[in-house]
Scaffold this motif. Structure first.
Motif, PDB file in Angstrom:
ATOM      1  N   GLY A   1     -35.945  28.527 -53.209  1.00 44.70           N
ATOM      2  CA  GLY A   1     -36.206  29.072 -51.892  1.00 44.70           C
ATOM      3  C   GLY A   1     -36.013  28.114 -50.736  1.00 44.70           C
ATOM      4  N   VAL A   2     -35.756  26.834 -51.013  1.00 48.26           N
ATOM      5  CA  VAL A   2     -35.588  25.909 -49.886  1.00 48.26           C
ATOM      6  C   VAL A   2     -34.265  26.171 -49.153  1.00 48.26           C
ATOM      7  N   GLY A   3     -33.292  26.739 -49.849  1.00 46.75           N
ATOM      8  CA  GLY A   3     -32.024  27.062 -49.185  1.00 46.75           C
ATOM      9  C   GLY A   3     -30.863  26.192 -49.616  1.00 46.75           C
ATOM     10  N   LYS A   4     -30.854  25.749 -50.865  1.00 47.16           N
ATOM     11  CA  LYS A   4     -29.783  24.863 -51.342  1.00 47.16           C
ATOM     12  C   LYS A   4     -28.412  25.519 -51.227  1.00 47.16           C
ATOM     13  N   THR A   5     -28.325  26.795 -51.612  1.00 45.00           N
ATOM     14  CA  THR A   5     -27.036  27.483 -51.558  1.00 45.00           C
ATOM     15  C   THR A   5     -26.548  27.636 -50.121  1.00 45.00           C
ATOM     16  N   ASN A   6     -27.452  27.979 -49.212  1.00 42.21           N
ATOM     17  CA  ASN A   6     -27.059  28.101 -47.810  1.00 42.21           C
ATOM     18  C   ASN A   6     -26.576  26.775 -47.246  1.00 42.21           C
ATOM     19  N   ILE A   7     -27.222  25.692 -47.636  1.00 44.80           N
ATOM     20  CA  ILE A   7     -26.784  24.368 -47.193  1.00 44.80           C
ATOM     21  C   ILE A   7     -25.379  24.086 -47.712  1.00 44.80           C
ATOM     22  N   LEU A   8     -25.126  24.401 -48.979  1.00 44.37           N
ATOM     23  CA  LEU A   8     -23.781  24.207 -49.531  1.00 44.37           C
ATOM     24  C   LEU A   8     -22.752  25.001 -48.738  1.00 44.37           C
ATOM     25  N   HIS A   9     -23.090  26.243 -48.397  1.00 45.35           N
ATOM     26  CA  HIS A   9     -22.148  27.068 -47.632  1.00 45.35           C
ATOM     27  C   HIS A   9     -21.883  26.481 -46.250  1.00 45.35           C
ATOM     28  N   LYS A  10     -22.917  25.948 -45.621  1.00 42.78           N
ATOM     29  CA  LYS A  10     -22.750  25.352 -44.303  1.00 42.78           C
ATOM     30  C   LYS A  10     -21.924  24.067 -44.393  1.00 42.78           C
ATOM     31  N   LEU A  11     -22.122  23.307 -45.445  1.00 40.82           N
ATOM     32  CA  LEU A  11     -21.309  22.106 -45.658  1.00 40.82           C
ATOM     33  C   LEU A  11     -19.846  22.486 -45.859  1.00 40.82           C
ATOM     34  N   ALA A  12     -19.608  23.536 -46.655  1.00 43.49           N
ATOM     35  CA  ALA A  12     -18.235  23.976 -46.906  1.00 43.49           C
ATOM     36  C   ALA A  12     -17.570  24.439 -45.618  1.00 43.49           C
ATOM     37  N   LYS A  13     -18.318  25.128 -44.739  1.00 46.36           N
ATOM     38  CA  LYS A  13     -17.766  25.582 -43.462  1.00 46.36           C
ATOM     39  C   LYS A  13     -17.344  24.410 -42.585  1.00 46.36           C
ATOM     40  N   ARG A  14     -18.016  23.285 -42.749  1.00 48.91           N
ATOM     41  CA  ARG A  14     -17.659  22.083 -41.985  1.00 48.91           C
ATOM     42  C   ARG A  14     -16.481  21.342 -42.599  1.00 48.91           C
ATOM     43  N   GLY A  15     -15.970  21.853 -43.712  1.00 50.43           N
ATOM     44  CA  GLY A  15     -14.848  21.206 -44.371  1.00 50.43           C
ATOM     45  C   GLY A  15     -15.252  20.142 -45.363  1.00 50.43           C
ATOM     46  N   GLU A  16     -16.548  20.070 -45.697  1.00 47.70           N
ATOM     47  CA  GLU A  16     -17.020  19.082 -46.660  1.00 47.70           C
ATOM     48  C   GLU A  16     -16.633  19.513 -48.079  1.00 47.70           C
ATOM     49  N   PRO A  17     -16.439  18.563 -48.997  1.00 47.86           N
ATOM     50  CA  PRO A  17     -16.053  18.900 -50.379  1.00 47.86           C
ATOM     51  C   PRO A  17     -17.245  19.435 -51.174  1.00 47.86           C
ATOM     52  N   VAL A  18     -17.248  20.717 -51.451  1.00 44.33           N
ATOM     53  CA  VAL A  18     -18.379  21.389 -52.088  1.00 44.33           C
ATOM     54  C   VAL A  18     -17.935  22.049 -53.390  1.00 44.33           C
ATOM     55  N   LEU A  19     -18.731  21.853 -54.429  1.00 47.31           N
ATOM     56  CA  LEU A  19     -18.528  22.540 -55.700  1.00 47.31           C
ATOM     57  C   LEU A  19     -19.711  23.487 -55.889  1.00 47.31           C
ATOM     58  N   ASP A  20     -19.503  24.751 -55.565  1.00 46.39           N
ATOM     59  CA  ASP A  20     -20.565  25.761 -55.600  1.00 46.39           C
ATOM     60  C   ASP A  20     -20.542  26.444 -56.969  1.00 46.39           C
ATOM     61  N   LEU A  21     -21.268  25.887 -57.912  1.00 45.68           N
ATOM     62  CA  LEU A  21     -21.238  26.399 -59.280  1.00 45.68           C
ATOM     63  C   LEU A  21     -21.838  27.800 -59.381  1.00 45.68           C
ATOM     64  N   GLU A  22     -22.884  28.071 -58.608  1.00 44.66           N
ATOM     65  CA  GLU A  22     -23.475  29.407 -58.637  1.00 44.66           C
ATOM     66  C   GLU A  22     -22.478  30.436 -58.094  1.00 44.66           C
ATOM     67  N   GLY A  23     -21.734  30.058 -57.077  1.00 43.15           N
ATOM     68  CA  GLY A  23     -20.716  30.952 -56.538  1.00 43.15           C
ATOM     69  C   GLY A  23     -19.627  31.235 -57.562  1.00 43.15           C
ATOM     70  N   LEU A  24     -19.205  30.211 -58.304  1.00 44.42           N
ATOM     71  CA  LEU A  24     -18.186  30.389 -59.322  1.00 44.42           C
ATOM     72  C   LEU A  24     -18.703  31.232 -60.479  1.00 44.42           C
ATOM     73  N   ALA A  25     -19.984  31.072 -60.796  1.00 46.39           N
ATOM     74  CA  ALA A  25     -20.584  31.801 -61.915  1.00 46.39           C
ATOM     75  C   ALA A  25     -21.031  33.205 -61.525  1.00 46.39           C
ATOM     76  N   GLY A  26     -21.095  33.482 -60.222  1.00 42.87           N
ATOM     77  CA  GLY A  26     -21.600  34.777 -59.781  1.00 42.87           C
ATOM     78  C   GLY A  26     -23.045  34.977 -60.188  1.00 42.87           C
ATOM     79  N   HIS A  27     -23.827  33.903 -60.110  1.00 41.49           N
ATOM     80  CA  HIS A  27     -25.215  33.955 -60.577  1.00 41.49           C
ATOM     81  C   HIS A  27     -25.998  32.846 -59.900  1.00 41.49           C
ATOM     82  N   ARG A  28     -27.283  33.107 -59.586  1.00 36.19           N
ATOM     83  CA  ARG A  28     -28.104  32.125 -58.882  1.00 36.19           C
ATOM     84  C   ARG A  28     -28.890  31.219 -59.818  1.00 36.19           C
ATOM     85  N   GLY A  29     -28.714  31.388 -61.129  1.00 36.00           N
ATOM     86  CA  GLY A  29     -29.298  30.440 -62.076  1.00 36.00           C
ATOM     87  C   GLY A  29     -30.575  30.877 -62.745  1.00 36.00           C
TER      88      GLY A  29
END
Length: 355
Positions: free
Chosen positions: A152-180
């Motif tokens: 609930g702290v917002g790890k996934t949202n932070i990853l998305h915001k980093l990716a929008k800034r062009g930062e190198p992000v590996l979003d495993l939950e996004g690739l898996a289609g699952h939040r874990g």
């Protein structure tokens, strides 16, 4: 005339469009990332042809296939032409580079559309993915910056915001289609291992020359898929940032992330997940969460699960990491994202300078 080419010889090209001519169920099961499905046969037709092949003969099956396909060919040609409207060249593939891809490639060639046929079909592509992921076991990845934090702290949202800034992000939950978590598939299209592997390889290839990689502190198992060992090791040896937020913020963010527009569907899926893990609850927690579920009091239910179930388990998992943690409050997403970028640029630069 179309030509046959191997996936390895085309992977770097950006002038191609992948055309999967297998049936809809085959396409949904797994395909090449960003492929377009233009099936020669649907699932029922494919089954009929297969039955004739087994019970009568190959020749009879081919005749039936020709009869079924002949009515569809104008639509298939138009669909391929539409998929290539931006000037990209079509790469046609089926399961193993057989009759389906040959038929489509031949017909569109007769209609003036130059194409490539994937040698060996999807099966050959899948073997390339398996082999190349295996090779990563001996490759040193860029430094991994691991984002930790209670649910609930917002790890996934932070990853998305980093990716929008062009930062190198590996979003495993996004690739898996699952939040874990056991609730992690609610409202998502959960991927299987083959789809996950394909998406993971494509992302790793994009990130292999990055100065560092951001990823979340996932467990080995994410929904229906398993993280490869080399990536799990890289995560365990990475640089750790612990994200924190007040409980009320965590509860609100959890509900925002999981809540569906269909209240009944959401209630049913939450109940299913609770029944899956209730044996791990104390008798008191079990009684309370099911009462809150019956009343639709999801904030109370979520807070109890966070405090009494998920937080202790997450804290235990964090103890398996050797490197120290840098703590960062993420109540303000924008400020936190800026601070994380600064940490990455300064910390990794400082660390690599002494290596």
């Amino acid at each position: 005339m179309f030509v046959d080419e191997r996936y390895e010889d085309m992977v770097e090209r950006d002038d191609l469009i992948w055309i999967d001519v297998r049936s809809g169920s085959e396409f949904q099961e797994a395909t090449i990332p960003h492929a377009v499905n233009i099936p020669l046969f649907n699932d029922e037709e494919r089954a009929r042809i297969g039955t004739v092949y087994k019970q009568v003969s190959k020749a009879a099956a081919m005749e039936l296939g020709l009869e079924i396909a002949s009515e569809k060919l104008p639509h298939i040609v138009a669909s391929v032409r539409g998929a290539c409207a931006d000037g990209k060249k079509p790469v046609i593939f089926c399961w193993r580079g057989g009759m389906r891809s040959k038929t489509v490639a031949t017909v569109i060639d007769l209609m003036g559309i130059s194409s490539i046929r994937l040698s060996g079909g999807y099966r050959a592509y899948r073997q390339v993915v398996v082999d190349q992921l295996a090779q990563y076991a001996g490759v040193e990845l860029p430094p991994v910056i691991v984002l930790h934090g209670m649910t609930g702290v917002g790890k996934t949202n932070i990853l998305h915001k980093l990716a929008k800034r062009g930062e190198p992000v590996l979003d495993l939950e996004g690739l898996a289609g699952h939040r874990g978590s056991v609730f992690g598939g609610i409202g998502l299209d959960v991927a299987n291992q083959r789809t996950f592997d394909s998406l993971l390889l494509a992302q790793l290839q994009k990130l292999q020359h990055s100065p560092y990689i951001f990823m979340e502190a996932e467990s080995r198992r994410i929904g229906r898929v398993t993280m490869p060992e080399f990536l799990f090791v890289a995560k365990q040896q990475g640089y750790n940032i612990e994200l924190t937020a007040p409980m009320d913020v965590r509860v609100a963010r959890t509900l925002l992330q999981y809540r569906l527009h269909d209240d009944q569907l959401f209630a049913d899926q939450v109940l299913y997940a609770l029944q899956y893990i209730e044996k791990r609850f104390s008798p008191d927690l079990r009684q309370r969460v099911f009462e809150w579920h019956a009343m639709g009091d999801y904030p109370s239910l979520v807070e109890a699960l966070l405090v009494e179930y998920y937080d202790p388990r997450y804290q235990h998992a964090m103890e398996s990491y050797d490197r120290e943690f840098t703590c960062l409050d993420v109540t303000d997403y924008e400020l936190a994202t800026e601070q994380i970028c600064t940490y990455a640029q300064e910390h990794i630069k400082r660390v690599t300078a002494f290596q």
